[in-house]
Design a protein around this motif. Structure first.
Motif, PDB file in Angstrom:
ATOM      1  N   GLU A  91       0.837  -1.193   0.000  1.00  0.00           N
ATOM      2  CA  GLU A  91       0.000   0.000   0.000  1.00  0.00           C
ATOM      3  C   GLU A  91       0.877   1.251   0.000  1.00  0.00           C
ATOM      4  N   PRO A  92       0.294   2.406  -0.358  1.00  0.00           N
ATOM      5  CA  PRO A  92       1.054   3.657  -0.242  1.00  0.00           C
ATOM      6  C   PRO A  92       1.555   3.874   1.177  1.00  0.00           C
ATOM      7  N   LEU A  93       2.628   4.650   1.310  1.00  0.00           N
ATOM      8  CA  LEU A  93       3.203   4.932   2.620  1.00  0.00           C
ATOM      9  C   LEU A  93       2.180   5.669   3.482  1.00  0.00           C
ATOM     10  N   PRO A  94       1.891   5.169   4.680  1.00  0.00           N
ATOM     11  CA  PRO A  94       0.875   5.820   5.520  1.00  0.00           C
ATOM     12  C   PRO A  94       1.412   7.078   6.183  1.00  0.00           C
ATOM     13  N   SER A  95       0.510   7.917   6.642  1.00  0.00           N
ATOM     14  CA  SER A  95       0.903   9.128   7.363  1.00  0.00           C
ATOM     15  C   SER A  95       1.449   8.765   8.737  1.00  0.00           C
ATOM     16  N   ILE A  96       2.146   9.711   9.343  1.00  0.00           N
ATOM     17  CA  ILE A  96       2.650   9.511  10.693  1.00  0.00           C
ATOM     18  C   ILE A  96       1.492   9.304  11.663  1.00  0.00           C
ATOM     19  N   GLU A  97       0.430  10.075  11.485  1.00  0.00           N
ATOM     20  CA  GLU A  97      -0.725   9.963  12.382  1.00  0.00           C
ATOM     21  C   GLU A  97      -1.339   8.564  12.304  1.00  0.00           C
ATOM     22  N   GLU A  98      -1.455   8.044  11.087  1.00  0.00           N
ATOM     23  CA  GLU A  98      -2.006   6.690  10.937  1.00  0.00           C
ATOM     24  C   GLU A  98      -1.083   5.663  11.577  1.00  0.00           C
ATOM     25  N   ALA A  99       0.215   5.843  11.370  1.00  0.00           N
ATOM     26  CA  ALA A  99       1.168   4.884  11.920  1.00  0.00           C
ATOM     27  C   ALA A  99       1.171   4.897  13.446  1.00  0.00           C
ATOM     28  N   LEU A 100       1.110   6.089  14.031  1.00  0.00           N
ATOM     29  CA  LEU A 100       1.142   6.181  15.485  1.00  0.00           C
ATOM     30  C   LEU A 100      -0.152   5.671  16.125  1.00  0.00           C
ATOM     31  N   ALA A 101      -1.256   5.762  15.385  1.00  0.00           N
ATOM     32  CA  ALA A 101      -2.545   5.332  15.928  1.00  0.00           C
ATOM     33  C   ALA A 101      -2.828   3.851  15.677  1.00  0.00           C
ATOM     34  N   TYR A 102      -1.978   3.185  14.927  1.00  0.00           N
ATOM     35  CA  TYR A 102      -2.224   1.783  14.557  1.00  0.00           C
ATOM     36  C   TYR A 102      -2.191   0.888  15.802  1.00  0.00           C
ATOM     37  N   PRO A 103      -3.143  -0.052  15.916  1.00  0.00           N
ATOM     38  CA  PRO A 103      -3.192  -0.934  17.101  1.00  0.00           C
ATOM     39  C   PRO A 103      -2.204  -2.103  16.985  1.00  0.00           C
ATOM     40  N   TYR A 104      -0.949  -1.849  17.237  1.00  0.00           N
ATOM     41  CA  TYR A 104       0.092  -2.873  17.098  1.00  0.00           C
ATOM     42  C   TYR A 104      -0.060  -3.959  18.168  1.00  0.00           C
ATOM     43  N   THR A 105       0.119  -5.204  17.736  1.00  0.00           N
ATOM     44  CA  THR A 105       0.190  -6.316  18.678  1.00  0.00           C
ATOM     45  C   THR A 105       1.641  -6.513  19.108  1.00  0.00           C
ATOM     46  N   GLU A 106       1.849  -7.373  20.076  1.00  0.00           N
ATOM     47  CA  GLU A 106       3.218  -7.682  20.491  1.00  0.00           C
ATOM     48  C   GLU A 106       3.990  -8.317  19.341  1.00  0.00           C
ATOM     49  N   ALA A 107       3.325  -9.140  18.547  1.00  0.00           N
ATOM     50  CA  ALA A 107       3.979  -9.755  17.382  1.00  0.00           C
ATOM     51  C   ALA A 107       4.354  -8.690  16.359  1.00  0.00           C
ATOM     52  N   ASP A 108       3.470  -7.702  16.187  1.00  0.00           N
ATOM     53  CA  ASP A 108       3.771  -6.600  15.267  1.00  0.00           C
ATOM     54  C   ASP A 108       5.030  -5.855  15.727  1.00  0.00           C
ATOM     55  N   ARG A 109       5.083  -5.554  17.012  1.00  0.00           N
ATOM     56  CA  ARG A 109       6.222  -4.792  17.530  1.00  0.00           C
ATOM     57  C   ARG A 109       7.513  -5.599  17.425  1.00  0.00           C
ATOM     58  N   ALA A 110       7.428  -6.894  17.588  1.00  0.00           N
ATOM     59  CA  ALA A 110       8.608  -7.741  17.436  1.00  0.00           C
ATOM     60  C   ALA A 110       9.084  -7.748  15.984  1.00  0.00           C
ATOM     61  N   SER A 111       8.130  -7.782  15.055  1.00  0.00           N
ATOM     62  CA  SER A 111       8.490  -7.742  13.631  1.00  0.00           C
ATOM     63  C   SER A 111       9.143  -6.412  13.276  1.00  0.00           C
ATOM     64  N   ILE A 112       8.595  -5.312  13.784  1.00  0.00           N
ATOM     65  CA  ILE A 112       9.172  -3.988  13.533  1.00  0.00           C
ATOM     66  C   ILE A 112      10.586  -3.911  14.101  1.00  0.00           C
ATOM     67  N   ALA A 113      10.777  -4.447  15.288  1.00  0.00           N
ATOM     68  CA  ALA A 113      12.111  -4.437  15.904  1.00  0.00           C
ATOM     69  C   ALA A 113      13.112  -5.200  15.050  1.00  0.00           C
ATOM     70  N   ARG A 114      12.689  -6.322  14.460  1.00  0.00           N
ATOM     71  CA  ARG A 114      13.591  -7.087  13.572  1.00  0.00           C
ATOM     72  C   ARG A 114      13.919  -6.277  12.324  1.00  0.00           C
ATOM     73  N   ASN A 115      12.921  -5.628  11.769  1.00  0.00           N
ATOM     74  CA  ASN A 115      13.152  -4.835  10.566  1.00  0.00           C
ATOM     75  C   ASN A 115      14.047  -3.630  10.836  1.00  0.00           C
ATOM     76  N   ARG A 116      14.049  -3.153  12.070  1.00  0.00           N
ATOM     77  CA  ARG A 116      14.869  -1.998  12.408  1.00  0.00           C
ATOM     78  C   ARG A 116      16.369  -2.286  12.296  1.00  0.00           C
TER      79      ARG A 116
END
Length: 338
Positions: free
Chosen positions: A256-281
């Motif tokens: 999808e197109p790159l989301p806005s900062i507001e959308e990204a900050l408001a997204y309901p991340y799960t613990e699995a989501d946060r772990a995936s983001i940490a790996r990608n970092r």
């Protein structure tokens, strides 16, 4: 002083339609040209809602025409999608129009999904298996005129024939690509920003096994990384939240197109989501100029990279320009004369 360069995908955001994303690329190229960046490379991707440009050769001509010093090239042309003669003709044309300023970066992947790849190639002479080496050899033969005696292509000329092919770079994200670049004696650009293979091992292997050829006498390795730079670590983290959510969605098959900062900050991340983001970092360098330089320096030194190429995708175009400005200052680039 380590040269800095730009890799641009002409990123589409939820607030920036594709046509504007292309114009933003031209604006960014002017900006980094004045900052003293070495190269501006454009990627080839197809049928991706987040990437506006499927034709780097067209964008190269547009950008070279409005810049003064920066080299402009493909990062890269996906050779399996094209007849080698077509690539030879287009890049010889670009070299004729902008002599000494064009790069021809070549990749093995299709840059898209299987259905789109089939649509791109259905009128080409498709062979079974990976025919990249055959296509690469044919591309170079249009320059050397080394087709065997009696070959039907001996009477075919890649025009304009008084302009050489630009320098050829092989792009990759694996040990195979580093080995191939070393064996054929071409420049090598390693895609750390999405590779699972170790950048240090790839660039070290390339340098150790490089064979001089007519294309290059010495090895030259470009390290391509993703980075977001702002005045403070906190602001950079805020900007990078768009990339975090975008990558999370891509990992789940949502392009999808790159989301806005507001959308990204408001997204309901799960613990699995946060772990995936940490790996990608581990493949994304975020922070103030001092923070990002400190994070990048060990990788640059260990890989012995000759050049750093940076891709920055932020929701706001001015923030992206500012990121490249701050990075240029951090690495003490010499700005172009007015």
């Amino acid at each position: 002083m380590l040269p800095l360069s730009v890799l641009d995908l002409s990123v589409v955001t939820t607030g920036t339609p594709p046509a504007q994303a292309l114009r933003n690329s031209i604006d960014l190229a002017r900006h980094v040209d004045a900052l003293g960046y070495r190269r501006y490379w454009l990627a080839e991707h197809h049928s991706l809602p987040s990437v506006a440009s499927p034709s780097p050769d067209i964008m190269i001509g547009q950008i070279a025409a409005v810049t003064q010093q920066i080299r402009v090239g493909s990062g890269g042309v996906m050779l399996p999608n094209h007849a080698p003669l077509v690539i030879a003709e287009r890049f010889k044309m670009l070299e004729a129009l902008f002599p000494g300023r064009i790069d021809l970066g070549i990749g093995r992947a299709p840059g898209t999904d299987q259905a789109t790849a089939h649509a791109l190639r259905r009128r080409l002479d498709i062979r079974e298996g990976d025919d990249f080496l055959e296509r690469l050899q044919e591309l170079t033969l249009w320059e050397t005129r080394g087709f065997p005696a009696g070959h039907p292509y001996n009477n075919v000329i890649a025009m304009p024939d008084d302009a050489p092919l630009p320098p050829i770079w092989l792009l990759g994200s694996s040990d195979y690509s580093s080995e191939l670049a070393a064996q054929v004696g071409m420049g090598f650009a390693f895609a750390h920003h999405f590779a699972s293979f170790d950048a240090v091992e790839a660039l070290t292997h390339y340098r150790a096994n490089f064979r001089p050829t007519r294309w290059r006498e010495t090895p030259y390795g470009i390290l391509a990384v993703a980075a977001v730079v702002a005045e403070t670590d906190e602001e950079a983290e805020r900007l990078a939240s768009s990339m975090d959510l975008n990558r999370l969605r891509r990992d789940r098959g949502r392009y999808e197109p790159l989301p806005s900062i507001e959308e990204a900050l408001a997204y309901p991340y799960t613990e699995a989501d946060r772990a995936s983001i940490a790996r990608n970092r581990s493949r994304l360098f975020v922070g103030s100029p001092a923070t990002v330089r400190a994070k990048l320096t060990p990788l640059i030194e260990a890989s012995r990279a000759d050049e750093l190429m940076v891709i920055t995708a932020t929701y706001d175009h001015e923030a992206r320009k500012r990121s490249y400005t701050l990075l240029a200052d951090a690495f003490k680039l010499q700005r172009a004369a007015a």
